[in-house]
Design a protein around this motif. Structure first.
Motif, short mmCIF file in Angstrom:
data_model
loop_
_atom_site.label_atom_id
_atom_site.label_comp_id
_atom_site.label_asym_id
_atom_site.label_seq_id
_atom_site.Cartn_x
_atom_site.Cartn_y
_atom_site.Cartn_z
N UNK A 1 0.83 -1.21 0.00
CA UNK A 1 0.00 0.00 0.00
C UNK A 1 0.86 1.26 0.00
N UNK A 2 1.97 1.23 0.75
CA UNK A 2 2.87 2.39 0.79
C UNK A 2 3.44 2.67 -0.59
N UNK A 3 3.81 1.62 -1.32
CA UNK A 3 4.32 1.79 -2.67
C UNK A 3 3.22 2.31 -3.59
N UNK A 4 2.03 1.75 -3.46
CA UNK A 4 0.90 2.19 -4.29
C UNK A 4 0.62 3.68 -4.07
N UNK B 1 6.51 -3.99 -12.91
CA UNK B 1 6.26 -2.54 -12.92
C UNK B 1 7.58 -1.78 -12.79
N UNK B 2 8.10 -1.24 -13.90
CA UNK B 2 9.38 -0.53 -13.85
C UNK B 2 9.31 0.81 -13.14
N UNK B 3 8.11 1.25 -12.78
CA UNK B 3 8.00 2.51 -12.02
C UNK B 3 8.50 2.33 -10.59
N UNK B 4 8.65 1.08 -10.16
CA UNK B 4 9.15 0.78 -8.82
C UNK B 4 10.63 0.43 -8.91
N UNK C 1 5.99 7.28 -9.32
CA UNK C 1 7.10 6.34 -9.18
C UNK C 1 7.37 6.10 -7.71
N UNK C 2 8.07 5.01 -7.43
CA UNK C 2 8.48 4.70 -6.06
C UNK C 2 9.91 4.20 -6.09
N UNK C 3 10.72 4.67 -5.15
CA UNK C 3 12.12 4.25 -5.03
C UNK C 3 12.29 3.65 -3.63
N UNK D 1 7.60 -5.31 -3.27
CA UNK D 1 6.40 -6.11 -3.01
C UNK D 1 6.03 -6.97 -4.22
N UNK D 2 5.53 -8.16 -3.95
CA UNK D 2 5.26 -9.12 -5.02
C UNK D 2 4.33 -8.57 -6.09
N UNK D 3 3.40 -7.72 -5.72
CA UNK D 3 2.47 -7.15 -6.69
C UNK D 3 3.20 -6.45 -7.82
N UNK D 4 4.35 -5.87 -7.51
CA UNK D 4 5.08 -5.07 -8.50
C UNK D 4 6.34 -5.76 -9.01
N UNK D 5 6.73 -6.85 -8.37
CA UNK D 5 8.03 -7.45 -8.68
C UNK D 5 8.07 -8.00 -10.10
#
Length: 267
Positions: free
Chosen positions: A139-142, A223-226, A150-152, A216-220
């Motif tokens: 959720x924090x990444x979202x 999603x290159x934005x992470x 984006x998230x770093x 997080x697995x949802x983005x692993x």
């Protein structure tokens, strides 16, 4: 060591425009009393294990960096010891980690001694601690993606000067600062900024003795934005080992981490 915090993790807000989450998963020594009863070590042995397994003072490094940054990063900090659950493992962790008792719920110590009974069922700990942690980090990444696109994620870790028996790939270089990367989620500019930032500590290395970065697995892998980078500081750079007090190197590391945060926070 047996005092349970009010929550098992804490999300400390940063600037609304910051994409950075400083992730601190292994800094705590806290073990709830009921979880302690499932651990086979006596109190002195457990204290020694906590000295070895805890990334001591890394929460302080992250806090110092947050205070010194132009755009305050967000901080996601584990409030419990990794001997409760390790939030950077997965319940179906790869076989080599399970073989040394270092899955999501550890069954062996850093010296490969018995930590929990062989028939210990860790599923209750995974349900109670691992899944809520993972969901909150997701959720924090979202929220960062929604706010700034984006998230770093920068993991803040430490590792011992001398290889411990549990380390699967610890016979390689042990630089003052090890930078863990992921082939999909670590862009070259993020790595370059980190290499420049931490060069003054005696050199950096990549993926030795530890590699990868938490996503997080949802983005692993999708999603290159992470973006993700793991910063592993060799403990003699800033503290007395094992488990001793921090030294003057802590402030210097916090300042360097703040510099990295500012470099990757720029629009």
């Amino acid at each position: 060591m047996n005092d349970q915090p009010a929550a098992s993790f804490q999300l400390l807000p940063g600037a609304a425009e910051s994409p950075v989450i400083l992730h601190v998963p292994h800094s705590s020594r806290a073990i709830p009393a009921d979880v302690r009863r499932g651990i086979m070590l006596d109190d002195p042995a457990l204290e020694r294990e906590l000295d070895h397994i805890t990334d001591s003072h890394t929460a302080e490094i992250a806090a110092g960096a947050a205070s010194a940054s132009v755009r305050t990063p967000w901080r996601f900090v584990n409030q419990l010891s990794r001997l409760v659950v390790d939030p950077e493992r997965f319940p179906d962790e790869r076989e080599e980690l399970l073989a040394v008792g270092m899955g999501a719920v550890y069954s062996r110590t850093t010296h490969r001694e018995k930590l929990r009974p062989a028939d210990y069922d860790g599923q209750s700990l995974i349900a109670r601690y691992f899944h809520p942690y993972s969901e909150a980090m997701t959720e924090a990444v979202a929220n960062r993606l929604e706010a700034v696109g984006r998230a770093v994620i920068i993991d803040v870790h430490s590792y011992p000067t001398e290889q411990l028996p549990y380390e699967l790939h610890g016979d390689g270089p042990r630089p003052p600062v090890c930078l863990g990367t992921d082939g999909f989620h670590t862009p070259s500019d993020l790595l370059a900024h980190a290499e420049k930032t931490f060069a003054g500590f005696g050199g950096t290395g990549i993926n030795s003795p530890f590699s990868g970065g938490y996503v997080p697995l949802k983005y692993y892998g999708v999603d290159p934005r992470v973006s993700a980078l793991m910063v592993e500081v060799r403990r003699d750079v800033y503290m007395r080992e094992p488990g001793g007090p921090a030294g003057h190197g802590l402030d210097a590391l916090a300042a360097a981490l703040a510099e990295l945060v500012d470099a990757v926070s720029a629009p």
